[in-house]
Design a protein around this motif. Structure first.
Motif, short mmCIF file in Angstrom:
data_model
loop_
_atom_site.label_atom_id
_atom_site.label_comp_id
_atom_site.label_asym_id
_atom_site.label_seq_id
_atom_site.Cartn_x
_atom_site.Cartn_y
_atom_site.Cartn_z
N ASP A 56 0.51 -1.03 -0.44
CA ASP A 56 0.19 -0.28 -0.02
C ASP A 56 0.63 1.24 -0.38
O ASP A 56 0.81 2.38 -0.11
N GLU A 57 2.31 1.39 0.12
CA GLU A 57 2.60 2.18 -0.04
C GLU A 57 3.71 2.16 -1.41
O GLU A 57 4.55 3.57 -1.54
N ALA A 58 3.82 1.87 -2.39
CA ALA A 58 4.37 1.47 -4.11
C ALA A 58 3.32 1.89 -4.76
O ALA A 58 2.08 1.50 -4.81
N ALA A 59 4.05 2.82 -5.18
CA ALA A 59 3.33 3.26 -6.49
C ALA A 59 3.24 3.02 -8.28
O ALA A 59 2.23 2.25 -8.66
N ALA A 60 4.10 2.61 -8.36
CA ALA A 60 4.34 1.46 -9.74
C ALA A 60 5.80 0.59 -9.17
O ALA A 60 6.72 0.78 -8.63
N VAL A 86 1.82 3.42 11.75
CA VAL A 86 1.63 5.10 11.14
C VAL A 86 0.80 6.18 11.38
O VAL A 86 -0.06 6.26 12.04
N SER A 87 1.70 6.94 11.30
CA SER A 87 1.99 8.63 11.88
C SER A 87 0.90 8.88 10.88
O SER A 87 0.54 8.76 9.59
N THR A 88 0.12 10.47 11.35
CA THR A 88 -0.15 11.36 10.59
C THR A 88 0.27 11.59 9.05
O THR A 88 -0.40 12.40 8.38
N ALA A 89 1.56 11.86 9.20
CA ALA A 89 2.68 12.32 8.01
C ALA A 89 3.00 11.15 7.41
O ALA A 89 3.05 11.73 6.40
N GLN A 90 2.42 10.15 7.72
CA GLN A 90 2.60 9.12 6.80
C GLN A 90 1.57 8.09 5.53
O GLN A 90 0.83 8.61 5.67
N LYS A 91 2.12 8.89 4.45
CA LYS A 91 0.77 8.37 3.10
C LYS A 91 0.50 7.02 2.55
O LYS A 91 1.50 7.13 2.59
N THR A 92 -0.28 6.71 1.84
CA THR A 92 -0.48 5.76 1.79
C THR A 92 -1.34 5.71 0.51
O THR A 92 -1.76 7.07 0.04
N CYS A 93 -0.61 4.55 -0.83
CA CYS A 93 -1.53 5.08 -2.34
C CYS A 93 -2.98 5.44 -1.99
O CYS A 93 -3.35 4.27 -0.82
N PRO A 94 -3.23 5.84 -2.35
CA PRO A 94 -5.12 5.58 -3.21
C PRO A 94 -5.40 3.94 -2.85
O PRO A 94 -4.72 3.70 -3.78
#
Length: 313
Positions: free
Chosen positions: A242-246, A303-311
């Protein structure tokens, strides 16, 4: 800014049939002194006039090892790891690379077994530029090493590398546990953050392997006669799905691009057939890949609020 916290659990240390834990891992930083001798230190601020192959740092950068495998990082504009294959469990990195080439030929302990060239090497961090996964580039660099009985850690900062329209800063932690061939990586990027990737060298003639499209952790890997000892070597990079775009390939490297280029986490590992206990066949290597991905999925991660996962797809 708050960051994500990867609570890395140590791997199972005592394999079947063993009655004791493996030797402690070791991170090494060996720097040439004014008199030409080398000294083990715990940190270095790399001088601005440092050149590739100038002998300032033994092995060209810090290294970290377990009883199974050893890695080193080129502490310059390349900023990618390399692999030392180990045939013996004892720590070897403090004893090699001090102003001479004593690791490219087979020794009783093993040898340098990997060719990096202009690729991302063994799990290196790079930048996607013009569709190519490129090495980081020139920066102000510092490094520190930390050791405990349980883990060996290398912390590297690259300040002012070429980012998206201006300089960016990278801070990376590499950690290996006793009894493991896996390096766990966490990185933070600030400034003019570009498209960040991590990847593996893609050698000719190898078998490319990808994980099933399921599970919290995925991987890509290669297997085949790609060691400098001219025998089989498997290399792999593991990443949170869930953190990989491609994922992709530019012909020199296989790579993963991250959805959040400011916060990266992944792991990499190599399995050389001459390492005692390593997978000896592609089938055994594939099993190790699946087992490792499953183990990574079981490790806790906050996971903190600063960490973004993929849509969600």
């Amino acid at each position: 800014m708050k960051h994500a916290l990867w609570l890395l659990a140590a791997p199972l240390l005592i394999a079947a049939g063993q009655d004791s834990a493996p030797p402690a891992p070791l991170a090494t930083l060996n720097v040439r002194q004014a008199d030409g001798s080398y000294k083990l230190v715990d940190r270095i601020d790399v001088p601005a006039d440092h050149k590739i192959h100038d002998g300032l740092i033994a092995m060209e950068g810090p290294g970290w090892e377990s009883d199974r495998i050893a890695y080193r990082l080129y502490l310059d504009e390349r900023n990618v790891p390399d692999i030392y294959g180990k045939k013996l469990p004892g720590n070897i990195l403090p004893k090699i690379g001090m102003g001479k080439d004593d690791y490219h030929s087979m020794a009783p302990w093993g040898q340098d077994i990997f060719q990096v060239d202009q690729s991302l090497g063994m799990g290196g961090i790079g930048v996607l530029r013009g569709g190519a996964a490129t090495q980081l580039g020139k920066a102000k660099i510092s490094a520190r090493v930390f050791n405990t009985d349980r883990a060996a850690t290398v912390l590297v900062t690259n300040t002012g590398f070429p980012g998206e329209g201006g300089p960016a800063d990278l801070s990376t932690t590499y950690r290996i546990f006793a009894g493991s061939r896996l390096t766990n990586v966490e990185a933070r990027v600030n400034g003019n953050v570009p498209a960040m990737v991590a990847g593996l060298t893609l050698h000719d003639g190898v078998t490319k392997i990808e994980s099933p499209k399921r599970g919290k952790w995925r991987y890509f890997a290669t297997w085949g006669q790609q060691s400098l000892a001219k025998d089989d070597l498997g290399i792999a990079l593991f990443y949170p799905a869930d953190e990989a775009a491609a994922t992709g390939s530019d012909g020199k490297s296989l790579y993963v691009q991250f959805c959040d280029p400011r916060n990266l986490r992944y792991a990499f590992g190599a399995a050389w057939v001459e390492e005692p206990g390593a997978p000896k066949t592609e089938r055994e290597f594939r099993k190790w890949l699946d087992d490792t991905a499953a183990e990574l999925a079981r490790q806790p991660f906050v996971v903190s609020t600063a960490q973004k996962t993929c849509p969600a797809k």
